[in-house]
Design a protein around this motif. Structure first.
Motif, short mmCIF file in Angstrom:
data_model
loop_
_atom_site.label_atom_id
_atom_site.label_comp_id
_atom_site.label_asym_id
_atom_site.label_seq_id
_atom_site.Cartn_x
_atom_site.Cartn_y
_atom_site.Cartn_z
N ALA A 133 158.63 119.10 45.00
CA ALA A 133 158.78 119.04 43.55
C ALA A 133 158.06 120.21 42.89
CB ALA A 133 158.23 117.72 43.02
N PRO A 134 158.55 120.70 41.74
CA PRO A 134 157.85 121.78 41.03
C PRO A 134 156.48 121.32 40.54
CG PRO A 134 159.67 120.95 39.72
CD PRO A 134 159.79 120.31 41.06
N PHE A 135 155.57 122.28 40.41
CA PHE A 135 154.21 121.96 39.98
C PHE A 135 154.23 121.49 38.53
CE2 PHE A 135 150.09 122.99 38.13
CZ PHE A 135 149.24 122.40 39.05
N ASP A 166 147.49 117.40 46.89
CA ASP A 166 147.93 117.15 48.26
C ASP A 166 149.39 116.69 48.29
OD1 ASP A 166 145.47 117.83 49.22
OD2 ASP A 166 144.74 115.79 49.41
N ALA A 167 149.73 115.78 47.38
CA ALA A 167 151.11 115.28 47.34
C ALA A 167 152.09 116.38 46.95
CB ALA A 167 151.21 114.12 46.36
N ALA A 170 150.83 116.31 35.29
CA ALA A 170 150.48 115.41 36.39
C ALA A 170 149.14 115.79 37.01
CB ALA A 170 151.58 115.43 37.44
N PHE A 171 148.89 117.09 37.16
CA PHE A 171 147.62 117.56 37.71
C PHE A 171 146.47 117.17 36.81
CE2 PHE A 171 144.32 120.83 37.48
CZ PHE A 171 143.82 120.79 38.78
N ALA A 172 146.62 117.41 35.49
CA ALA A 172 145.55 117.10 34.55
C ALA A 172 145.29 115.60 34.49
CB ALA A 172 145.92 117.63 33.16
N THR A 173 146.35 114.80 34.50
CA THR A 173 146.19 113.35 34.47
C THR A 173 145.44 112.86 35.70
OG1 THR A 173 148.25 113.11 33.22
CG2 THR A 173 147.41 111.15 34.33
N LEU A 175 133.53 118.99 43.03
CA LEU A 175 134.45 118.62 41.96
C LEU A 175 135.22 117.35 42.34
CD1 LEU A 175 135.96 122.01 40.74
CD2 LEU A 175 134.71 120.36 39.36
N PRO A 176 135.64 116.55 41.34
CA PRO A 176 136.31 115.28 41.64
C PRO A 176 137.79 115.41 41.97
CG PRO A 176 136.08 115.55 39.27
CD PRO A 176 135.38 116.72 39.90
N PHE A 177 138.13 116.42 42.77
CA PHE A 177 139.53 116.54 43.18
C PHE A 177 139.85 115.49 44.25
CE2 PHE A 177 138.86 120.81 41.45
CZ PHE A 177 139.99 120.91 40.65
N GLY A 178 138.99 115.44 45.27
CA GLY A 178 139.17 114.45 46.31
C GLY A 178 140.40 114.68 47.17
N GLU A 179 140.56 113.83 48.16
CA GLU A 179 141.72 113.90 49.04
C GLU A 179 142.76 112.87 48.60
OE1 GLU A 179 140.47 113.43 53.03
OE2 GLU A 179 139.29 115.28 53.08
#
Length: 297
Positions: free
Chosen positions: A253-255, A246-247, A259-262, A237-241
């Motif tokens: 900061a709260p999840f 990771d940040a 931001a995750f979807a973007t 999957l294109p999650f990557g490092e």
């Protein structure tokens, strides 16, 4: 259209053991183990409640995201075997002549299986993932009640986190299904012709193609070729490092589902997704032609 919807629904009925009853049983086992742990004193409710008092949002975020990752792995594995089974099920259970007598083309029958693999079947697993999150929600809040630290503010905060993580899991499921669509189409196409042998063949075929490239073009070894590198790229999957996850994990900061979807959408190679869609449709079309011309005649 009604016939196509009925065909998709048929896939859920025939495979509800893997996509509904199996996941529900797993949730029941996990929840039962949690209750036993608290009942027999394997987990100190006061200690657990104290943990949720110190960092309630962080613990719930990580726990729910962990459940989501686990269900994503379960879904990928189950869809792999589903495509290797469902595309030749009519031939296996001797119902091929019945479906060929219906006013539905072979292409529509096979497309209903691929559609089920990308909609209703993952949707069922996603609903189970939400249920597991609710159970985690309940365990967290009950331990806080036992500890005496539960408040309506804490309840609302955990509810917001639940919504954020649920949305993130939905986006991850959707992108993952689009990314692995060509793999599902190719396995389904192979299964139409060779049945369950498509599963081992689909695992060995990339290595064979990579070996031929190495023999013809040369290289360090058979697993250092353009073919193998491309397959390895499409297999992950294109999650990557260095991405949002990771940040977020290293920060405080709260999840944020947005931001995750973007981040995930920006990291996804959408040209490859379009190519994969074309490959999946081509594989299903060729399988339908084989089924129409060879099987059942």
């Amino acid at each position: 259209m009604r016939a196509f919807i009925a065909l998709v629904r048929r896939e859920l009925i025939e495979h509800r053991g893997a996509f509904l009853w199996g996941p529900l049983a797993l949730v029941g086992v996990l929840f039962g183990a949690t209750l036993i742990a608290f009942t027999f004193g394997r987990v100190d409710a006061r200690f657990s409640g104290a943990m949720f008092t110190v960092a309630p949002l962080r613990i719930f975020e990580i726990g729910f995201l962990g459940f989501g990752a686990g269900w994503a792995l379960y879904l990928i594995a189950t869809l792999f075997f589903y495509c290797g089974d469902a595309f030749w099920a009519d031939r296996r259970n001797n119902s091929m002549l019945f479906w060929k007598s219906m006013p539905v083309s072979d292409f529509r029958v096979l497309m209903s299986k691929l559609t089920a693999a990308t909609t209703i079947l993952p949707g069922t697993v996603y609903a189970i993932a939400l249920l597991s999150g609710l159970l985690l929600f309940g365990v967290a809040f009950v331990t806080m009640l036992i500890n005496g630290s539960a408040t309506w503010a804490a309840f609302g905060s955990i509810a917001v986190i639940y919504g954020q993580v649920a949305l993130a899991i939905l986006v991850a499921f959707a992108v993952g299904l689009l990314w692995y669509l060509p793999l599902m189409g190719v396995i389904g196409g192979l299964a139409t012709a060779m049945g369950r042998w498509a599963i081992p063949v689909s695992l060995v075929l990339p290595a064979i193609v990579s070996m031929f490239e190495w023999v013809i073009l040369g290289g360090i070894h058979p697993f250092s070729t353009h073919t193998w590198n491309y397959i390895s790229y499409r297999a992950s999957l294109p999650f990557g490092e260095g991405g949002y996850l990771d940040a977020w994990f290293l920060g405080d900061a709260p999840f944020s589902a947005l931001a995750f979807a973007t981040d995930l959408i920006n990291r996804t190679d959408w040209l490859q997704v379009l190519i994969g869609l074309a490959v999946a449709l081509l594989a299903v079309y060729l399988a339908s032609e084989y089924r129409r011309r060879v099987i059942g005649d």
